[in-house]
Design a protein around this motif. Structure first.
Motif, PDB file in Angstrom:
ATOM      1  N   ALA A  14       1.064  -1.246  -0.297  1.00  0.00           N
ATOM      2  CA  ALA A  14      -0.281  -0.156   0.240  1.00  0.00           C
ATOM      3  C   ALA A  14       0.731   1.343  -0.161  1.00  0.00           C
ATOM      4  CB  ALA A  14      -1.322   0.043   1.007  1.00  0.00           C
ATOM      5  N   GLY A  15       0.392   2.241  -0.756  1.00  0.00           N
ATOM      6  CA  GLY A  15       0.971   3.280  -0.868  1.00  0.00           C
ATOM      7  C   GLY A  15       2.281   3.358  -2.187  1.00  0.00           C
ATOM      8  N   GLY A  16       2.559   2.711  -2.881  1.00  0.00           N
ATOM      9  CA  GLY A  16       3.584   1.998  -3.846  1.00  0.00           C
ATOM     10  C   GLY A  16       2.603   1.928  -5.131  1.00  0.00           C
ATOM     11  N   SER A  17       3.618   2.365  -6.204  1.00  0.00           N
ATOM     12  CA  SER A  17       3.619   2.647  -7.877  1.00  0.00           C
ATOM     13  C   SER A  17       3.571   1.067  -8.149  1.00  0.00           C
ATOM     14  CB  SER A  17       3.654   3.649  -8.188  1.00  0.00           C
ATOM     15  OG  SER A  17       3.960   4.586  -7.012  1.00  0.00           O
ATOM     16  N   LEU A  18       2.677   1.738  -9.615  1.00  0.00           N
ATOM     17  CA  LEU A  18       3.050   0.172 -10.594  1.00  0.00           C
ATOM     18  C   LEU A  18       1.971   0.873 -11.422  1.00  0.00           C
ATOM     19  CD1 LEU A  18       1.261  -2.450  -9.103  1.00  0.00           C
ATOM     20  CD2 LEU A  18       3.357  -2.081 -10.390  1.00  0.00           C
TER      21      LEU A  18
END
Length: 121
Positions: A14-18
């Motif tokens: 959670a809070g990450g990027s893709l």
């Protein structure tokens, strides 16, 4: 024949990027809109984001401000940059293109095979 091939899914905290990519290939005459839909377990497929050939965009309310859709018309490719991911973004993401095939007079929707995005809390 037309193929839509997605890439870029995976597992993220959670809070990450893709960043998802989808390339359309085959006997394509013209592509109008391209977009991303998603389907979580037990839920209906829903629109995430959509972009026209003129680069007009629309987003689901739940992703506005976090996701950005873009496209490269020369490459028949659409992208979805997903930031600040949340566990509720977990789903299979499907690429869609509304296009006309070479030698065909009709426009139709085409779909990719889907790519899994899993956001852990």
């Amino acid at each position: 024949q037309v193929q839509l091939v997605e890439s870029g899914g995976g597992l993220v905290q959670a809070g990450g990027s893709l960043r998802l990519s989808c390339a359309a290939s085959g006997s394509i005459f013209s592509i109008n809109a391209m977009g991303w839909y998603r389907q979580a377990p037990g839920k209906q497929r829903e629109l995430v984001a959509r972009i026209t050939s003129g680069s007009s965009t629309n987003y689901a309310g739940s992703v506005k401000g976090r996701f950005t859709i873009s496209r490269d018309n020369a490459k028949n490719t659409v992208y979805l940059q997903m930031n600040s991911l949340k566990p509720e973004d977990t789903a299979v993401y499907y690429c869609n293109a509304y296009l006309r095939r070479t030698g065909w007079g009709m426009w139709a929707d085409y779909w990719g095979q889907g790519t899994q995005v899993t956001v852990s809390s």
